[in-house]
Motif scaffolding. Structure first.
Motif, PDB file in Angstrom:
ATOM      1  N   ARG A  17      -3.579 -38.124  49.681  1.00 34.82           N
ATOM      2  CA  ARG A  17      -4.354 -36.884  49.793  1.00 34.82           C
ATOM      3  C   ARG A  17      -3.696 -35.884  50.728  1.00 34.82           C
ATOM      4  NH1 ARG A  17      -8.163 -40.676  48.947  1.00 34.82           N
ATOM      5  NH2 ARG A  17      -9.663 -40.232  47.310  1.00 34.82           N
ATOM      6  N   GLU A  18      -3.227 -36.361  51.884  1.00 32.49           N
ATOM      7  CA  GLU A  18      -2.668 -35.465  52.892  1.00 32.49           C
ATOM      8  C   GLU A  18      -1.157 -35.556  53.018  1.00 32.49           C
ATOM      9  OE1 GLU A  18      -4.730 -35.851  56.598  1.00 32.49           O
ATOM     10  OE2 GLU A  18      -6.688 -35.881  55.605  1.00 32.49           O
ATOM     11  N   LYS A  19      -0.614 -36.728  52.717  1.00 31.56           N
ATOM     12  CA  LYS A  19       0.832 -36.936  52.850  1.00 31.56           C
ATOM     13  C   LYS A  19       1.307 -37.859  51.742  1.00 31.56           C
ATOM     14  CE  LYS A  19       0.023 -40.565  56.276  1.00 31.56           C
ATOM     15  NZ  LYS A  19      -0.946 -41.148  55.423  1.00 31.56           N
ATOM     16  N   CYS A  20       2.597 -37.748  51.446  1.00 35.05           N
ATOM     17  CA  CYS A  20       3.200 -38.558  50.399  1.00 35.05           C
ATOM     18  C   CYS A  20       4.496 -39.163  50.923  1.00 35.05           C
ATOM     19  CB  CYS A  20       3.527 -37.711  49.169  1.00 35.05           C
ATOM     20  SG  CYS A  20       2.100 -36.940  48.415  1.00 35.05           S
ATOM     21  N   GLN A  34      14.605 -40.924  52.535  1.00 36.29           N
ATOM     22  CA  GLN A  34      13.345 -41.610  52.802  1.00 36.29           C
ATOM     23  C   GLN A  34      12.541 -40.728  53.745  1.00 36.29           C
ATOM     24  OE1 GLN A  34      13.875 -45.583  54.354  1.00 36.29           O
ATOM     25  NE2 GLN A  34      11.735 -45.756  54.959  1.00 36.29           N
ATOM     26  N   ARG A  35      11.420 -40.166  53.243  1.00 36.11           N
ATOM     27  CA  ARG A  35      10.651 -39.213  54.051  1.00 36.11           C
ATOM     28  C   ARG A  35       9.160 -39.299  53.758  1.00 36.11           C
ATOM     29  NH1 ARG A  35      14.636 -34.771  52.630  1.00 36.11           N
ATOM     30  NH2 ARG A  35      16.241 -35.069  54.196  1.00 36.11           N
ATOM     31  N   VAL A  36       8.374 -38.838  54.725  1.00 33.36           N
ATOM     32  CA  VAL A  36       6.955 -38.581  54.535  1.00 33.36           C
ATOM     33  C   VAL A  36       6.804 -37.068  54.547  1.00 33.36           C
ATOM     34  CG1 VAL A  36       4.636 -38.833  55.492  1.00 33.36           C
ATOM     35  CG2 VAL A  36       6.255 -40.742  55.659  1.00 33.36           C
ATOM     36  N   VAL A  37       6.182 -36.524  53.504  1.00 37.90           N
ATOM     37  CA  VAL A  37       6.011 -35.068  53.399  1.00 37.90           C
ATOM     38  C   VAL A  37       4.538 -34.738  53.185  1.00 37.90           C
ATOM     39  CG1 VAL A  37       8.330 -34.700  52.458  1.00 37.90           C
ATOM     40  CG2 VAL A  37       6.417 -35.019  50.908  1.00 37.90           C
ATOM     41  N   PRO A  38       4.097 -33.569  53.665  1.00 36.86           N
ATOM     42  CA  PRO A  38       2.731 -33.134  53.361  1.00 36.86           C
ATOM     43  C   PRO A  38       2.554 -32.997  51.850  1.00 36.86           C
ATOM     44  CG  PRO A  38       3.696 -31.774  55.094  1.00 36.86           C
ATOM     45  CD  PRO A  38       4.805 -32.620  54.530  1.00 36.86           C
ATOM     46  N   THR A  39       1.399 -33.376  51.349  1.00 32.69           N
ATOM     47  CA  THR A  39       1.141 -33.337  49.912  1.00 32.69           C
ATOM     48  C   THR A  39       1.390 -31.957  49.321  1.00 32.69           C
ATOM     49  OG1 THR A  39      -0.406 -35.166  50.078  1.00 32.69           O
ATOM     50  CG2 THR A  39      -0.619 -33.776  48.145  1.00 32.69           C
ATOM     51  N   GLY A  40       1.089 -30.916  50.076  1.00 35.53           N
ATOM     52  CA  GLY A  40       1.303 -29.557  49.593  1.00 35.53           C
ATOM     53  C   GLY A  40       2.766 -29.216  49.364  1.00 35.53           C
ATOM     54  N   GLN A  41       3.684 -29.963  49.970  1.00 32.77           N
ATOM     55  CA  GLN A  41       5.118 -29.710  49.815  1.00 32.77           C
ATOM     56  C   GLN A  41       5.780 -30.649  48.807  1.00 32.77           C
ATOM     57  OE1 GLN A  41       6.949 -29.856  53.695  1.00 32.77           O
ATOM     58  NE2 GLN A  41       5.519 -28.372  54.545  1.00 32.77           N
ATOM     59  N   THR A  64      -4.858 -40.623  44.349  1.00 32.48           N
ATOM     60  CA  THR A  64      -4.499 -39.278  43.866  1.00 32.48           C
ATOM     61  C   THR A  64      -3.286 -39.241  42.931  1.00 32.48           C
ATOM     62  OG1 THR A  64      -3.062 -38.633  45.727  1.00 32.48           O
ATOM     63  CG2 THR A  64      -5.433 -38.261  45.998  1.00 32.48           C
ATOM     64  N   SER A  65      -2.936 -40.351  42.326  1.00 37.36           N
ATOM     65  CA  SER A  65      -1.733 -40.362  41.488  1.00 37.36           C
ATOM     66  C   SER A  65      -1.861 -39.447  40.270  1.00 37.36           C
ATOM     67  CB  SER A  65      -1.380 -41.782  41.048  1.00 37.36           C
ATOM     68  OG  SER A  65      -2.413 -42.354  40.270  1.00 37.36           O
ATOM     69  N   ALA A  66      -3.037 -39.353  39.691  1.00 37.44           N
ATOM     70  CA  ALA A  66      -3.185 -38.514  38.494  1.00 37.44           C
ATOM     71  C   ALA A  66      -2.900 -37.048  38.808  1.00 37.44           C
ATOM     72  CB  ALA A  66      -4.582 -38.678  37.901  1.00 37.44           C
ATOM     73  N   ALA A  67      -3.450 -36.554  39.910  1.00 37.45           N
ATOM     74  CA  ALA A  67      -3.231 -35.149  40.291  1.00 37.45           C
ATOM     75  C   ALA A  67      -1.773 -34.921  40.679  1.00 37.45           C
ATOM     76  CB  ALA A  67      -4.153 -34.762  41.440  1.00 37.45           C
ATOM     77  N   ALA A  68      -1.191 -35.839  41.427  1.00 41.02           N
ATOM     78  CA  ALA A  68       0.209 -35.695  41.847  1.00 41.02           C
ATOM     79  C   ALA A  68       1.134 -35.750  40.631  1.00 41.02           C
ATOM     80  CB  ALA A  68       0.577 -36.787  42.854  1.00 41.02           C
ATOM     81  N   LYS A  69       0.853 -36.655  39.711  1.00 44.07           N
ATOM     82  CA  LYS A  69       1.673 -36.770  38.496  1.00 44.07           C
ATOM     83  C   LYS A  69       1.629 -35.464  37.709  1.00 44.07           C
ATOM     84  CE  LYS A  69       2.238 -39.788  34.455  1.00 44.07           C
ATOM     85  NZ  LYS A  69       1.938 -39.096  33.218  1.00 44.07           N
ATOM     86  N   GLU A  70       0.447 -34.901  37.597  1.00 48.39           N
ATOM     87  CA  GLU A  70       0.300 -33.641  36.864  1.00 48.39           C
ATOM     88  C   GLU A  70       1.114 -32.516  37.515  1.00 48.39           C
ATOM     89  OE1 GLU A  70      -3.387 -30.666  36.259  1.00 48.39           O
ATOM     90  OE2 GLU A  70      -3.724 -32.709  35.509  1.00 48.39           O
ATOM     91  N   ARG A  71       1.054 -32.422  38.857  1.00 47.74           N
ATOM     92  CA  ARG A  71       1.814 -31.370  39.557  1.00 47.74           C
ATOM     93  C   ARG A  71       3.315 -31.548  39.354  1.00 47.74           C
ATOM     94  NH1 ARG A  71      -1.874 -32.420  43.656  1.00 47.74           N
ATOM     95  NH2 ARG A  71      -0.322 -33.528  44.884  1.00 47.74           N
ATOM     96  N   VAL A  72       3.794 -32.782  39.412  1.00 47.24           N
ATOM     97  CA  VAL A  72       5.229 -33.027  39.250  1.00 47.24           C
ATOM     98  C   VAL A  72       5.653 -32.776  37.804  1.00 47.24           C
ATOM     99  CG1 VAL A  72       7.039 -34.789  39.378  1.00 47.24           C
ATOM    100  CG2 VAL A  72       5.366 -34.594  41.231  1.00 47.24           C
ATOM    101  N   GLU A  73       4.833 -33.170  36.847  1.00 46.91           N
ATOM    102  CA  GLU A  73       5.186 -32.950  35.440  1.00 46.91           C
ATOM    103  C   GLU A  73       5.208 -31.470  35.082  1.00 46.91           C
ATOM    104  OE1 GLU A  73       2.522 -35.663  33.389  1.00 46.91           O
ATOM    105  OE2 GLU A  73       4.136 -37.162  33.276  1.00 46.91           O
TER     106      GLU A  73
END
Length: 137
Positions: A17-20, A34-41, A64-73
């Protein structure tokens, strides 16, 4: 982008939700990023890495995989969802292997220690390693 061919790098994402967690591994398993990034980035980072490395993009199927997958696709990358069962536990162990406890913490069993930083990046590495192991099996 995001082809499914051996001999291409693997870009793994542990969405949250907040970081990936994000990890880019070479086909031989060497960790390149290898990094941790804010979800918005996340989308910007994945877009830049995908354009530069043309990797297979995988993503954990948890939070939140469905929403993240959609944004990346939406960037034109195809994304494979992979099982992330028990990756957080494995990531904590990997963290302590990479950063051995010091002082009194070395006397505490590692399973009882909580890393002082997020381990989402270690989860992404583990997802990529598992994916590569299946590809090479």
């Amino acid at each position: 982008m995001g082809c499914n061919v051996e001999s291409v790098p693997v870009l793994a994402v542990d969405p949250g939700r907040e970081k990936c967690g994000v990890a880019l591994l070479a086909p031989d398993g060497a960790v390149l990023i290898q990094r941790v990034v804010p979800t918005g980035q996340l989308a910007d980072m994945i877009g830049a890495l995908a354009a530069e490395h043309e990797p297979t993009v995988i993503m954990g199927n948890g939070t939140t995989s469905a929403a993240a997958k959609e944004r990346v696709e939406m960037l034109g990358c195809s994304v494979l969802l992979v099982d992330e069962y028990r990756t957080t536990d494995a990531a904590k162990e990997a963290y302590w292997t990479a950063n051995p406890p010091r002082g009194w913490r070395r006397l505490v069993p590692r399973g009882m220690l909580v890393p002082p930083v997020p381990v989402d990046d270690f989860v992404a590495v583990i997802l990529a390693q598992r994916f590569l192991a299946k590809q090479n099996a």
